[in-house]
Design an enzyme around this catalytic site. Structure first.
Site, PDB file in Angstrom:
ATOM      1  CD  GLU A  54      60.264  10.400 116.808  1.00 44.88           C
ATOM      2  OE1 GLU A  54      61.276   9.848 117.239  1.00 44.88           O
ATOM      3  OE2 GLU A  54      59.728  10.109 115.700  1.00 44.88           O
ATOM      4  CE  LYS A 126      62.017   6.138 118.190  1.00 43.34           C
ATOM      5  NZ  LYS A 126      62.286   7.151 117.132  1.00 43.34           N
ATOM      6  CB  CYS A 159      59.053   7.043 115.455  1.00 42.83           C
ATOM      7  SG  CYS A 159      59.390   7.247 113.689  1.00 42.83           S
TER       8      CYS A 159
END
Length: 582
Positions: A54, A126, A159
C-alpha cells in the site's frame, strides 16, 4: 500474433512474488525508481505477478490533502506508464499501491493499480479506510473490480479492507482467482487473510512493510496463501520498532491454475443472498434496539462422542458434563451443545430413522433441556431434528434459565448430508434475553458463509453460539505467524470460527463432537474480539477428548479500539449491493 499471445491463458503453475518494500515518505521518485528495480528483479526470477505494498510510491502517513498534493498521480499516468514498460518486456503483471488524484473531481484516493503486458489494466480504490487516510482521501467508489488476465482473474483489496469480509467477498462472487493485497499492517489486516482465502476459494498475495513511519509500526509478514488457507510463503515478521527491517525482502510461491476451481469456490454457489438484505443497512449512529449493557458470561462448550440415534445415552453424557461444569463454576449461566445434540449427526441414517428421531419444538428433547436449564439455573443452546408438518429442519433452540424457549433457529446453509433430509431455514434471527444480552445462533456450515454472521452483527448480536458437527469439511487450522498475536491462539484454533467472532465483533462459543468413525475434530471453543492487540484470549478444547470447556467474558467492550459499534459505524454498505442480489 502478439494479441493471441496476450489472450492465451496460462494453464501451468507459475511463480508469483510479494515485495516487502519500505517506501521513504515524501520521496516518490526515489521510491518508484527502487520499486521498478525490485519488480524487474522479481520478473527476472520468473515471477508472472508481483505485488507491492500500500502507498508504495510515497510512504503512508500524510496529515491532510495539502501535504500529499505534490505526490499524487493519475491512474493511468506517469507511474503506471513506467511499470507498463517492464510488464510488457517480461510478459508479466504487477500490482502496487499509490495515492491517486482523479482528474475530473480533484479528489484523492488510496488506490492500487494493475499493470500487465498490455499496459495499464485497471485500478482499485480502497473501500474501507483507516483513520489516517481519511484526512486526505475520499472513500473508494469503484466497488471491487475483477480483471480477467491470462494468468487468472485478479482482484485487489487494500489493508483495512480485510477487516470487513465484504470486500474480499465481492471479489469472490465475481470469480476472482487471485486477490492482490497491498497493505501497511500492524497485524489486524494480514491476520484475516487465511479466512478470506478460504471463504472465497482464491489465492491471496499480500505485501506489507517491515519498518516504522511517524510512530506507526508495520510488522512485515508479507505472505502468499492458497485457496485452502495454507501459507505458501512468508516474509519475516517484526513485532517491534527495534526489529525494523528497512531493506526490501521478496518472497516467491507457485500458483497452480488447476486450483482456481476448488471446493471453497464451489461453496459460493450455496450462498443465500435473499437472507442477507440487512447487510445493506447501517443502523447508526442511532440504534435504540442495540443492547448497551455488558453482561458477564460464564459459558461452557460441551463436546462428547455422540451415540448416533440414541437420545437416552446422549442425554446421560450431556447431564454428566454439564453438571460437572456447574459444580466447578457455580456462576455458569450459558451452555452450548453440538449440532443435533441428542441424536448425533444423522448422515448415515435412513430417511425413516431420521423421521422417527424428529420432534416438534416442544418435544422430548426440549422437555429434557428445559428441565436441566431450570434445575441448574442456566441457559442452554442445543440442536435437534425439528418436524414441522411434512418438513424436517436441522434446528437449534435457546432455552433460558427459567425453562422458556427464548428463540429457535433453523439452519440456513445446509451441508450435502443435510440436504438429503432437511429443509433450509429462511431467516437469521437474533434473540434478546434479560440475563445474557442479544444472542445469535449459527449451525455447522453456516459459519463458512460470512454473510450469515454479518447479518447477526448488523442486528447487534452480543455473542454467537455455534453448535457444530465438524470433521474438517470446511475451514482449517490457523496458520498465521504465532508472534503476530499478543494473546496467542491455542494450537488447534480454527480459522473460520475465529473469523466469525472477529468479523461480527461478537464473542463466539462453539460446541463440537469428538470421535466416531467420521472423526469429529473437537476444538469446542471461545473465539474473541481482539486477541491480536491483547484485549482478550481465545480458548480451545482438545481435538479428541470428551470435556466441557468453560470460559468467562464480558459481552460488550465499549472502550476497545475496535468493537461492534466501530464495525457498524465504519462499514460501507453502499458498495455491498452485489452480495444481496440473487
Amino acid at each position: 500474433m502478439a494479441k493471441e499471445r496476450l489472450n492465451e491463458k496460462v494453464s501451468k503453475p507459475f511463480k508469483v512474488a510479494s515485495i516487502q518494500f519500505n517506501a521513504i515518505l515524501n520521496e516518490r521518485d526515489k521510491n518508484v525508481t527502487e520499486l521498478l528495480k525490485l519488480t524487474e528483479e522479481a520478473f527476472k526470477a520468473g515471477a508472472k505477478l508481483v505485488v507491492a505494498p500500500e502507498m508504495s510510491t510515497t510512504g503512508y502517513y500524510y496529515a491532510d490533502r495539502k501535504s500529499i498534493e505534490p505526490f499524487v498521480d493519475t491512474i493511468p499516468g506517469k507511474t503506471t506508464n513506467a511499470f507498463a514498460k517492464l510488464a510488457k518486456q517480461y510478459d508479466a503483471y504487477v500490482v502496487f499501491g499509490m495515492p491517486e488524484v482523479d482528474q475530473e473531481s480533484d479528489l484523492y484516493y488510496n488506490s492500487a493499480a494493475l499493470v500487465g503486458p498490455e499496459g495499464y489494466i485497471g485500478k482499485y480504490r480502497k473501500t474501507q479506510m483507516w483513520e489516517s487516510e481519511m484526512h486526505w482521501a475520499a472513500w473508494g467508489d469503484l466497488g471491487v473490480p475483477v480483471y480477467d488476465t491470462k494468468i487468472g482473474k485478479i482482484a485487489i483489496n487494500i489493508c483495512m479492507d480485510s477487516a470487513y469480509y465484504e470486500t474480499a467477498r465481492l471479489a469472490g462472487i465475481n470469480g476472482a482467482d487471485i486477490l492482490a493485497f497491498p497493505t501497511n499492517s500492524s497485524a489486524q489486516a494480514i491476520s484475516a487473510l487465511p479466512a478470506r482465502a478460504m471463504q472465497n476459494g482464491m489465492y491471496v498475495v499480500s505485501s506489507n512493510r517491515s519498518n516504522t513511519e511517524n510512530g506507526f509500526h508495520m510488522i512485515g509478514g508479507s505472505a502468499i496463501w492458497s485457496p485452502e488457507g495454507h501459507k505458501l510463503a512468508e516474509a519475516p515478521v517484526v513485532m517491534t520498532e527495534k526489529e525494523d527491517i528497512d531493506e526490501p525482502t521478496t518472497i516467491y510461491a507457485q500458483i497452480d491454475p488447476k486450483q482456481f476451481n476448488n471446493k471453497n469456490k464451489e461453496a459460493l454457489q450455496e450462498r443465500r443472498p435473499e437472507l442477507y438484505k440487512e447487510l445493506m443497512q447501517t443502523v447508526a449512529p442511532w440504534d435504540y434496539t442495540k443492547n448497551t449493557t455488558s453482561h458477564e458470561i460464564v459459558a461452557t462448550a460441551v463436546q462428547y462422542e455422540p451415540v448416533i440415534g440414541n437420545k437416552e445415552l446422549n442425554k446421560t453424557k450431556i447431564i454428566s458434563l454439564i453438571k460437572q461444569a456447574k459444580q466447578e463454576n457455580p456462576k455458569l449461566n450459558l451452555v452450548v451443545l453440538p449440532e443435533l445434540s441428542l441424536t448425533g449427526p444423522v448422515n448415515k441414517l435412513t430417511e425413516k430413522e431420521i423421521n422417527n428421531l424428529s420432534e416438534d419444538p416442544n418435544g422430548d428433547s426440549t422437555q429434557f433441556i428445559t428441565a436441566l436449564a431450570k434445575e441448574l439455573n442456566i441457559s442452554i443452546v442445543y440442536g435437534f431434528i425439528e418436524k414441522d408438518n411434512k418438513n424436517l429442519y436441522n434446528s437449534a433452540q435457546l432455552i433460558s434459565n427459567d425453562g422458556k424457549i427464548a428463540g429457535k433457529y433453523q439452519k440456513t446453509h445446509l451441508s450435502t448430508s443435510d440436504k438429503k433430509w432437511a429443509t433450509a431455514g429462511s431467516s437469521l434471527p437474533v434473540f434478546e434475553t434479560e440475563n445474557l444480552g442479544k444472542i445469535g445462533i449459527l449451525l455447522g456450515e453456516d459459519a463458512m458463509y460470512p454473510e450469515a454472521s454479518g447479518v447477526l452483527a448488523v442486528k447487534r448480536a452480543d455473542m454467537i453460539a455455534i453448535p457444530s458437527a465438524w470433521n474438517g469439511q470446511y475451514g482449517g487450522k490457523m496458520e498465521i505467524n504465532k508472534v503476530m498475536s499478543v494473546n496467542k491462539y491455542p494450537e488447534n484454533s480454527m480459522v473460520i470460527w475465529d473469523a466469525v467472532a472477529i468479523g461480527a465483533q461478537a464473542y463466539t462459543v462453539v460446541a463440537n463432537y469428538v470421535g466416531t468413525e467420521d472423526n469429529y475434530l473437537g476444538g469446542s471453543s471461545l473465539y474473541t474480539l481482539d486477541p491480536l492487540y491483547g484485549l482478550d484470549q481465545p480458548v480451545v478444547a482438545s481435538s479428541n477428548k470428551e470435556e466441557a470447556v468453560t470460559v468467562t467474558f464480558e459481552t460488550i467492550q465499549a472502550d476497545a479500539w475496535f468493537n461492534q459499534e466501530m464495525l457498524i459505524l465504519s462499514r460501507q454498505p453502499a458498495y455491498f449491493k452485489p452480495l444481496i442480489l440473487e
